[in-house]
Design a protein around this motif. Structure first.
Motif, short mmCIF file in Angstrom:
data_model
loop_
_atom_site.label_atom_id
_atom_site.label_comp_id
_atom_site.label_asym_id
_atom_site.label_seq_id
_atom_site.Cartn_x
_atom_site.Cartn_y
_atom_site.Cartn_z
N THR A 112 11.35 -4.75 -32.35
CA THR A 112 10.10 -4.34 -33.00
C THR A 112 9.04 -3.85 -32.02
O THR A 112 8.01 -3.34 -32.43
N ASN A 113 9.29 -4.01 -30.71
CA ASN A 113 8.34 -3.55 -29.70
C ASN A 113 8.57 -2.08 -29.41
O ASN A 113 9.58 -1.71 -28.80
N THR A 114 7.67 -1.23 -29.83
CA THR A 114 7.82 0.22 -29.64
C THR A 114 6.95 0.73 -28.50
O THR A 114 6.65 1.92 -28.44
N SER A 115 6.55 -0.15 -27.61
CA SER A 115 5.71 0.27 -26.49
C SER A 115 6.56 0.89 -25.39
O SER A 115 7.77 0.75 -25.35
N ILE A 116 5.87 1.60 -24.49
CA ILE A 116 6.54 2.21 -23.33
C ILE A 116 6.97 1.10 -22.38
O ILE A 116 6.16 0.27 -21.98
N LYS A 126 4.69 6.27 -29.97
CA LYS A 126 4.02 7.21 -30.87
C LYS A 126 2.66 7.62 -30.32
O LYS A 126 2.22 8.75 -30.49
N THR A 127 2.00 6.67 -29.65
CA THR A 127 0.69 6.97 -29.07
C THR A 127 0.82 7.98 -27.95
O THR A 127 0.02 8.91 -27.83
N LEU A 128 1.84 7.82 -27.10
CA LEU A 128 2.07 8.79 -26.03
C LEU A 128 2.36 10.17 -26.61
O LEU A 128 1.86 11.18 -26.10
#
Length: 469
Positions: free
Chosen positions: A207-211, A417-419
């Motif tokens: 669930t962690n979608t971070s870089i 998604k933020t990147l």
């Protein structure tokens, strides 16, 4: 347009992919939490088995469904086998069990007695085994024998068949305590703790979608990584850390970023540095990149364009700065009045000046373009520290005037998604994004990625060895 859509689809598909190696790395890194949870669950279930679970004794009685006093024919054998299921139903019927309750004067309801009785028919036999589980040996034996006796009498009346033969009566010597041992409860608890802990870690990774790695950045945007800055904070810093106070591995990473800038393109002189949100290291990167370039003889101007919530001057610990970018852009100061010598050879700083509510209007005016034109020939590099691009549009405005842009992401914090959104905002204004800088690699927030044996550990050991020499 088509390429952007393909990139977005690729980023989305990448987020839906489960990286088993990433889960394995996370499990290995959090092994002590898994062990701790296993110990806690094992101890808790061991205590439960020792003090909460009560003894439960099981007695066994059995019958043969063919009358031993009668000559048995083949048809009797076939009929007996076919009626085995009927016998099992009769043994646990209300007729039988209620009579057992009455005969033994049990303080049990039919349902309660039904739940402690089980009937089995071993394969390829005409034998029925009756099992009764109770709190004491005597109670289990008495109930099993009474069920056996009542069933043998009731079966012929119900089915009109021959009377079954009692094979074995229940006996105190053969009653067994079915309660698990404390050790088995503890082992079950340990296994449950391991499974639950691993499940929690796996879910957190999925669930962690971070870089978390350079691969995430490349697959998400196709951009190159110009630098990976390891965790330099330790305890939270209130002021920007001066170069001489940086850990060795962080200094080396800044030097690598400088090398990437020097060799990225000779035409890139004006560079925007931005991040998605605040407190992700853009001001740190801007200052140290400017400082590092100045140390190799490059003339550098650091421009703080965050006229809404500037932190650069405060973090540098400088007082007495009254005029800055906002005064220059609004026409209230000349360029020579707002560029400051901060005591670093080859480096000057243009601070943000007075905070203003109309920062976007000032930045979009011709004054910014004039600024770039006026100072371009006086400096080798002009670094613009901008507000977060996902919060306000100032960074995109400044980037439209500059030769290149650096996107700062904080490992373990900035989402994929933020990147992609950051890259999209830059594309809208035609900005040239020359690369990405990963910040705080190996920090607690980035615990799923770099660890010992990787980037930060290598430089840390190398620096220690150098110091020993």
């Amino acid at each position: 347009m088509e390429s952007k859509e393909i990139t977005a689809m690729g980023a989305s598909a990448e987020e839906d992919t489960i990286d088993l190696m990433e889960i394995f790395r996370a499990l290995r890194k959090r092994w002590y939490w898994i062990v701790l949870l296993a110990i806690i669950f094992g101890a808790a279930l061991g205590v439960y088995g020792k003090f909460i679970v009560k003894d439960a004794y099981q007695a066994e009685a059995s019958m043969c469904i063919i009358d031993s006093n009668k000559e048995v024919s083949m048809s009797d054998v076939q009929l007996g086998s076919a009626l085995t299921g009927d016998y099992e139903g009769i043994i646990k019927s209300r007729v039988v069990l209620n009579k057992v309750i009455e005969n033994l004067k049990l303080d049990l309801t039919y349902k309660q007695l039904y739940n402690i009785v089980s009937v089995e028919n071993p394969d390829s036999t005409r034998i029925l085994k009756i099992y009764v589980t109770a709190g004491t040996v005597r109670e289990a034996v008495n109930i099993a024998n009474e069920i056996l006796s009542v069933s043998v009498d009731e079966i012929p009346h119900v089915l009109g068949s021959s009377k079954p033969t009692i094979l074995d009566k229940a006996d105190d010597l053969f009653a067994e305590n079915t309660r698990r041992s404390v050790l088995s409860y503890a082992l079950i608890g340990i296994l449950a703790g391991i499974v639950i802990a691993c499940g929690i870690v796996a879910v957190s990774v999925i669930t962690n979608t971070s870089i978390k790695s350079d691969e995430d950045i490349q697959k998400c945007t196709g951009l190159s990584i110009l630098g990976a800055i390891p965790d330099y904070k330790g305890k939270k810093q209130k002021k920007i850390m001066w170069p001489e106070d940086l850990p060795f591995n962080a200094s080396e990473a800044i030097y690598q970023l400088r090398t990437g800038i020097l060799y990225s393109s000779k035409d890139v002189k004006t560079i925007v540095v931005t991040s998605a949100f605040e407190n992700q290291g853009k001001s740190f990167i801007s200052f140290h990149l400017a400082y590092s370039l100045s140390q190799v003889g490059k003339r550098v101007l650091l421009v703080d364009t965050d006229m809404r919530k500037s932190v650069l001057q405060r973090r540098m610990g400088l007082d007495g700065v009254k005029l800055g970018l906002s005064e220059y852009l609004s026409g209230n100061a000349e360029l020579g009045q707002v560029i400051y010598d901060v005591g670093i050879p080859n480096m000057h700083v243009l601070f943000s000046g007075k905070l203003v509510p109309n920062a976007s209007a000032l930045l979009s005016a011709k004054w910014l373009e004039n600024l770039c034109a006026e100072v371009r020939d006086s400096y080798d590099y002009i670094i613009f520290d901008t507000p977060p691009i996902c919060v306000v549009g100032d960074a995109a405005i400044v980037a439209s005037f500059c030769d290149g842009a650096l996107l700062v992401v904080e490992n373990g914090v900035t989402k994929k998604k933020t990147l992609a959104q950051m890259k999209s905002e830059m594309d809208k204004v035609g900005a040239n994004v020359i690369g990405v800088v990963q910040n705080m690699v190996g920090s607690k927030k980035d615990s799923s990625y770099y660890g010992k044996g990787n980037y930060g550990y290598y430089y840390g050991n190398y620096g220690n060895n150098q110091n020993k020499k």
